[in-house]
Every structure is written in C-alpha cells, then in structure tokens.
Design a protein around this motif. Sequence first.
Motif, PDB file in Angstrom:
ATOM      1  N   ARG A   1       0.854  -1.184   0.000  1.00 40.97           N
ATOM      2  CA  ARG A   1       0.000   0.000   0.000  1.00 40.97           C
ATOM      3  C   ARG A   1       0.883   1.224   0.000  1.00 40.97           C
ATOM      4  NH1 ARG A   1       1.445   0.692   5.057  1.00 40.97           N
ATOM      5  NH2 ARG A   1       0.856  -0.685   6.746  1.00 40.97           N
ATOM      6  N   ALA A   2       0.283   2.342  -0.361  1.00 47.02           N
ATOM      7  CA  ALA A   2       1.031   3.592  -0.369  1.00 47.02           C
ATOM      8  C   ALA A   2       1.373   4.000   1.058  1.00 47.02           C
ATOM      9  CB  ALA A   2       0.213   4.689  -1.038  1.00 47.02           C
ATOM     10  N   ALA A   3       2.552   4.580   1.235  1.00 46.29           N
ATOM     11  CA  ALA A   3       2.943   5.052   2.555  1.00 46.29           C
ATOM     12  C   ALA A   3       2.023   6.181   3.002  1.00 46.29           C
ATOM     13  CB  ALA A   3       4.389   5.534   2.546  1.00 46.29           C
ATOM     14  N   THR A   4       1.829   6.275   4.312  1.00 47.73           N
ATOM     15  CA  THR A   4       1.013   7.340   4.883  1.00 47.73           C
ATOM     16  C   THR A   4       1.717   8.680   4.703  1.00 47.73           C
ATOM     17  OG1 THR A   4       0.120   5.825   6.515  1.00 47.73           O
ATOM     18  CG2 THR A   4      -0.029   8.161   7.017  1.00 47.73           C
TER      19      THR A   4
ATOM     20  N   ASP B   1       9.826  19.996   4.836  1.00 43.22           N
ATOM     21  CA  ASP B   1       8.957  19.783   3.678  1.00 43.22           C
ATOM     22  C   ASP B   1       7.598  19.231   4.092  1.00 43.22           C
ATOM     23  OD1 ASP B   1      10.898  20.672   1.930  1.00 43.22           O
ATOM     24  OD2 ASP B   1      11.470  18.676   1.224  1.00 43.22           O
ATOM     25  N   LEU B   2       7.561  18.484   5.180  1.00 43.65           N
ATOM     26  CA  LEU B   2       6.317  17.895   5.673  1.00 43.65           C
ATOM     27  C   LEU B   2       5.537  18.863   6.567  1.00 43.65           C
ATOM     28  CD1 LEU B   2       7.652  14.309   6.372  1.00 43.65           C
ATOM     29  CD2 LEU B   2       5.927  14.937   4.674  1.00 43.65           C
ATOM     30  N   GLY B   3       6.022  20.088   6.701  1.00 48.10           N
ATOM     31  CA  GLY B   3       5.319  21.095   7.482  1.00 48.10           C
ATOM     32  C   GLY B   3       5.651  21.079   8.958  1.00 48.10           C
ATOM     33  N   LEU B   4       6.607  20.252   9.362  1.00 52.24           N
ATOM     34  CA  LEU B   4       6.998  20.173  10.770  1.00 52.24           C
ATOM     35  C   LEU B   4       8.148  21.125  11.050  1.00 52.24           C
ATOM     36  CD1 LEU B   4       6.966  16.278  11.146  1.00 52.24           C
ATOM     37  CD2 LEU B   4       5.162  17.878  11.847  1.00 52.24           C
ATOM     38  N   GLY B   5       8.152  21.715  12.247  1.00 52.94           N
ATOM     39  CA  GLY B   5       9.330  22.426  12.693  1.00 52.94           C
ATOM     40  C   GLY B   5      10.398  21.426  13.100  1.00 52.94           C
TER      41      GLY B   5
ATOM     42  N   ALA C   1       3.236  10.453   8.671  1.00 52.45           N
ATOM     43  CA  ALA C   1       1.963  10.190   9.346  1.00 52.45           C
ATOM     44  C   ALA C   1       1.599  11.331  10.285  1.00 52.45           C
ATOM     45  CB  ALA C   1       2.039   8.875  10.120  1.00 52.45           C
ATOM     46  N   ALA C   2       2.593  11.871  11.002  1.00 50.17           N
ATOM     47  CA  ALA C   2       2.329  12.984  11.921  1.00 50.17           C
ATOM     48  C   ALA C   2       1.829  14.199  11.156  1.00 50.17           C
ATOM     49  CB  ALA C   2       3.594  13.324  12.705  1.00 50.17           C
ATOM     50  N   SER C   3       2.459  14.497  10.029  1.00 45.04           N
ATOM     51  CA  SER C   3       2.024  15.632   9.213  1.00 45.04           C
ATOM     52  C   SER C   3       0.587  15.447   8.745  1.00 45.04           C
ATOM     53  CB  SER C   3       2.957  15.780   8.009  1.00 45.04           C
ATOM     54  OG  SER C   3       2.489  16.771   7.123  1.00 45.04           O
ATOM     55  N   ALA C   4       0.279  14.264   8.236  1.00 42.73           N
ATOM     56  CA  ALA C   4      -1.075  14.009   7.740  1.00 42.73           C
ATOM     57  C   ALA C   4      -2.102  14.093   8.861  1.00 42.73           C
ATOM     58  CB  ALA C   4      -1.131  12.638   7.069  1.00 42.73           C
ATOM     59  N   ALA C   5      -1.762  13.557  10.044  1.00 41.17           N
ATOM     60  CA  ALA C   5      -2.698  13.586  11.167  1.00 41.17           C
ATOM     61  C   ALA C   5      -2.972  15.008  11.625  1.00 41.17           C
ATOM     62  CB  ALA C   5      -2.144  12.751  12.323  1.00 41.17           C
ATOM     63  N   LEU C   6      -1.936  15.827  11.722  1.00 42.11           N
ATOM     64  CA  LEU C   6      -2.122  17.201  12.179  1.00 42.11           C
ATOM     65  C   LEU C   6      -2.899  18.029  11.161  1.00 42.11           C
ATOM     66  CD1 LEU C   6       1.391  17.787  13.751  1.00 42.11           C
ATOM     67  CD2 LEU C   6      -0.760  17.499  14.977  1.00 42.11           C
ATOM     68  N   HIS C   7      -2.701  17.770   9.888  1.00 41.85           N
ATOM     69  CA  HIS C   7      -3.497  18.480   8.885  1.00 41.85           C
ATOM     70  C   HIS C   7      -4.945  18.012   8.892  1.00 41.85           C
ATOM     71  CE1 HIS C   7       0.449  19.811   7.345  1.00 41.85           C
ATOM     72  NE2 HIS C   7      -0.243  20.852   6.910  1.00 41.85           N
TER      73      HIS C   7
ATOM     74  N   ARG D   1     -10.169  10.934  11.337  1.00 41.85           N
ATOM     75  CA  ARG D   1      -8.999  10.678  10.503  1.00 41.85           C
ATOM     76  C   ARG D   1      -7.713  10.900  11.295  1.00 41.85           C
ATOM     77  NH1 ARG D   1      -6.653   7.619   6.883  1.00 41.85           N
ATOM     78  NH2 ARG D   1      -5.308   8.730   5.406  1.00 41.85           N
ATOM     79  N   TYR D   2      -7.691  11.906  12.129  1.00 42.61           N
ATOM     80  CA  TYR D   2      -6.540  12.158  13.014  1.00 42.61           C
ATOM     81  C   TYR D   2      -6.232  10.910  13.839  1.00 42.61           C
ATOM     82  CZ  TYR D   2      -4.210  14.059  17.231  1.00 42.61           C
ATOM     83  OH  TYR D   2      -3.355  14.284  18.296  1.00 42.61           O
ATOM     84  N   ARG D   3      -7.244  10.360  14.477  1.00 41.87           N
ATOM     85  CA  ARG D   3      -7.037   9.163  15.302  1.00 41.87           C
ATOM     86  C   ARG D   3      -6.624   7.966  14.451  1.00 41.87           C
ATOM     87  NH1 ARG D   3     -11.855  11.271  17.989  1.00 41.87           N
ATOM     88  NH2 ARG D   3     -11.365  11.865  20.156  1.00 41.87           N
TER      89      ARG D   3
END
Length: 392
Positions: A23-26, A76-80, A288-294, A303-305
């Motif tokens: 499957r595609a990576a998160t 690039d993933l939006g994280l500091g 995964a953290a970037s996607a969850a926070l967005h 979706r976050y959970r």
Amino acid sequence: MSDLTIALPGAGGTLTEYTLAERAATGPSGRVAPPRSRTAYAAAHVVADPLAGNGAGAPARLDWASTLAFRHHLWDLGLGVADAMDTAQRGMGLDWAATAELIRRSGAEAAGRGAALVCGAGTDHLGADAGPATLESVITAYAEQLAVVEDAGATPVVMASRALAACARGPEDYAKVYGRLLEQVRGPVVLHWLGTAFDPALAGYWGHDDPGDAIPDVAALIREHAGRIDGIKVSLLDAALEVRLRDLLPPGVRLYTGDDFDYPALILGDDNGHSDALLGVFAAIAPAASAALHALDSGDTARYRELFAPTVPLARHIFAAPTYYYKTGIAFLAWLNGHQPGFTMVGGLQSARDLPHLAEAFRLADSAGVLTDPATAVARMRLLLDAAGVRP
C-alpha cells in the motif's frame, strides 16, 4: 519469496517470514504548509560520517549533507525542527564542538527557507577537569550556549542540566538559575523537563524526588517569567502529570508534549486545552504525523485518530526501556527510508539495540505505514541480517 517478503528474527530465536503490506505510505507528497491548529516540532537525529572515527568517546564527526537533508525532509512535511537536543545524542556521543556547528548550520538552513527551528542550549560542555559544578558555573555555561543558539537565529530550548541536578540543593536553586537566565535571554525560550527514563542523571530535577511535587514550583516559575517563555517541553512519559502542569500554565505559554507514548490524546486535548508537540518520535513517523495534524486542522478528528493509532505501538517499541536508547530506532528508520547511507551513529550507538528489537521495529513501521519505499526497506533489512550472520 517475493521482493516484499523477508525472514525476520522472532520469538525464541527463530526466523519467521514477514510480508510487507502493499500500500502507499502514509503522508503527503511534496511540500506542505505547517499545521495551523497545533505547533509541532520533530526532534531530529544526526547522521554519522561513516568514513570518520565515531567510536565511543571519540569526537563526533557528522555526515553534514545527510544530516541537513533530513531537516529539510521534516520541514517539507510542514513540521518544525527541534535540533541539538537529546535526539541528536546530546550527552550520548555528540560533543559541544559538533553541537555548536550543528546549530550554526541548521540555523542557516532554516533562515534560507523561513522554517521553524528550536535548538537545545545546555551545560554539557562543562568538563570534569573544571571541578564540581556550582550554580554560578552552570549559569555561565548556559549563557554561553544560549548565545550560540540565539546568534544562529533559532529559538533556544533551555535543556535540563545534569550539572544543575548535581549541584542544586533544592527548588530555590533551580528558581535562582532559571530566573537569572530568563532575565538575559533576547526573546522567548522553551523550557525543558526531561524525566529519568530519558536520563537517570536528572533524578530530583526541580528539587523534588517526585515529579508530581515539582509541578507547583515549575508552574510558579513560568508564571513569574511568562513573557520570556514560549512554552515548556515535558518528557515525563506520564500523561496525567503533563495535563496537571498544562492546566496551570498562564495564557500564551504552550505545553509541548514530549510524551512518546500518549501523544495522540495529549495533542488532541480536552475541554481545558491541548498540548503542542516537540517529539523525537515525530522524526520516525513524520509523514503520518504531518497528515494527522493536517486532518486535525480540517476538524476531522476521526482521521486524526486513524492516522496516529498505528504509530503508537511503534513509538512504544522504539522508546521501550532503556528509553534513552530510542535514538537507535530513530536512526534505523531513517536508514530504512533512505535518509542516510548507512546504519551508523556517533558513539557507535547503532549497537545499543539488538537485532530482534530492530526486526520488531521494522514490522511495526510497516504496520504504521511509515516505510516510504518498502522495497528499499526490505533490501536494507536484508543487508543488516546478512551482516549479522542471519541466513534464512
């Protein structure tokens, strides 16, 4: 055996075939903006130069291209990026000379793209040959490192100090040291509370054997100097204690969770508030953290959970006791994902976790959807098994 099937060490010293999920990576593809609803930093590791001496006790020699490229991956993933902290092996192989250079280089990279960067300022350059630390020598040491961070354009994280823990005699000594430091910083800083699971030398920090007893004193210190404090990073691995402190913070001061076990619930928060994030595990699960926070930004808590839930078993495994060796898991996953050319660490710390531990981290990373290129991950895992003498 398919390209995505590999024989891994399992229980009882046996080998068991494992096939990765197809499957595609998160996570997002391409650059994304920082999340709006939470402030989030990933504490980044450093990549050792495989051609330099990086054995135990040797000065750290870094692969600067890979080390800095990993920081751009997080941005690039939006994280500091939280740099030069315990994830970067402060006190476990990364000496002050290498740390100062890391701060300067990361500061220049962050400035070049307008990215968020906080960096650790501590007292770890105090040498044993200088004699026992005193409160004054601790203040001077902190001030020297704070200047390096501030000159680099980063927000300082006033790291918990082994030297202060050794010489302080009670809560009033901590109040004195931190009060003096906060009077001289150029802008708001992040305080740092690291529990003994991460560093046993910090027992009794803030002047109390029981961290719960220290909460009123820490809260009082923050209230007194609130204008000079952006937030406090709490890494006690005790969600209830973190929430107790969070509820006592004055408006405008953040609680940055450093709880790598219970981060989804703490970041989501409750009716009284939420924690922001400054987490080592975010370096391992960054997509995964970037996607969850967005998802949280858009109000999609389901979706976050869903995104965070499979990362928790991986986090709990990486940070299993002895917790301070979690850095090995962070570097291992960076190698599997192609962010560094080899599985090497300063101080030789790649040997701190055994092969069964790493094999389980491999399985859990696949389950969490954070192996971004499964074929590369399998190929590299096979190299590690072969080097260890494991034959299917």
